[in-house]
Design an enzyme around this catalytic site. Sequence first.
Site, PDB file in Angstrom:
ATOM      1  N   LYS A  92       0.806  -1.233   0.000  1.00 41.03           N
ATOM      2  CA  LYS A  92       0.000   0.000   0.000  1.00 41.03           C
ATOM      3  C   LYS A  92       0.831   1.271   0.000  1.00 41.03           C
ATOM      4  CE  LYS A  92      -3.888  -2.175   2.234  1.00 41.03           C
ATOM      5  NZ  LYS A  92      -5.268  -1.881   2.498  1.00 41.03           N
ATOM      6  N   THR A 179       7.873  -1.028  15.315  1.00 38.83           N
ATOM      7  CA  THR A 179       8.941  -0.065  15.009  1.00 38.83           C
ATOM      8  C   THR A 179       8.395   1.310  15.387  1.00 38.83           C
ATOM      9  OG1 THR A 179       9.483  -1.479  13.126  1.00 38.83           O
ATOM     10  CG2 THR A 179      10.550   0.689  13.193  1.00 38.83           C
ATOM     11  N   TYR A 258      -9.867 -10.417   8.526  1.00 40.06           N
ATOM     12  CA  TYR A 258     -11.187 -11.008   8.335  1.00 40.06           C
ATOM     13  C   TYR A 258     -11.093 -12.480   7.947  1.00 40.06           C
ATOM     14  CZ  TYR A 258      -9.805 -10.048   3.548  1.00 40.06           C
ATOM     15  OH  TYR A 258      -9.086 -10.003   2.384  1.00 40.06           O
TER      16      TYR A 258
END
Length: 311
Positions: A92, A179, A258
């Site tokens: 993404k 992190t 999910y």
Amino acid sequence: MKKPRPAEVFDIADLRKWNKSAAKRKVPMRFGVIGDPIEHSLSPLMHNAALRACRIEMEFGAFRISPAELGEALALFQDNGFLGLNVTLPLKRVAVELMDELDEDATQIGAINTVTIRDGKSIGSNTDGFGFARAIREEFSVDLRDLRILLIGAGGAAHGIAYEAARAHCERLVVANRTRERAEELVKRLQHFFAGPRVLGPVSRLQAIGLKESELRTQIPNVDLVVNSTPVGLNRSDLPILPGRVLEPHLMVFDTIYANQGTPLLEAAGAMGARGANGASMLLHQGARAFEIWHGQEAPLAAMRAALSAG
Ligand code: NAP
């Protein structure tokens, strides 16, 4: 209802010879979801149901694509007449750099989950935040603006979720990440949303923390909603992203995963008397918004929801 078959998964080698195999397909494949791992994705099931419900003669597939393969893959999708892609972990954020254009939200968020291929250009959008807000309202009957939120993770999905929560002027947002520097970077991007006069006692309204149990424990009394936006829990054998002993009954717990009905985190939440929901409703609503971007028509929510509950 008969359980649908999991989607066939293609990879970069399949894409390189797509021309040959595409000719054999009865219905052209024009959409897909890309990421790694991808086998668990229910996006093909949901989007193929939507395409059928709208009588659009096109198919939606699943493609295992690594960050190193992404540039080549995007060029191949364009060359082979694809019209839209959903982007999932771990792509993404890296995908942002490879877009020809970004819409306004994607520019602000710095991560995309939707690509529209039009006139030889790849245009990036982010519908995760929209899906998240809808899911929280549907599952817990509350709006983000009324919530103090502990968001675990600072990756691509967390960027969309955090931006939506900040834009809705949620009461409080704490980003916790393995992190810690990434949580700090994300919080920095959102500071302007929290600059107003609202005061919340001694705790700060926007904060970045690490994932140590001691840090999480001090936050729990001052949050209402805990969100897991890490992949921890995709495997049923994973330990919950935060230990059950820090959870309390007043919490709402939302797991963006999910793939498993009862994820390890949701099981831990249930054991502590907290309410929980998995990421299926977020998947539905982010997918519906992507469908509307690609097709310029309302998404067939009922058909998409039915496909997900059968999956
Ligand atoms: P990503 O960009 O790769 O980010 C992963 C995040 O998880 C990072 O913050 C990473 O921390 C953290 N993480 C990974 N492994 C960890 C571990 N073992 N322990 C602690 N933290 C760990 O991935 P993403 O795109 O954000 O996706 C994350 C999850 O959200 C996926 O499981 C995906 O299925 C889910 N999701 C669901 C929906 C939905 O519609 N329901 C939508 C989007 C995403 P570091 O920074 O320390 O590496």
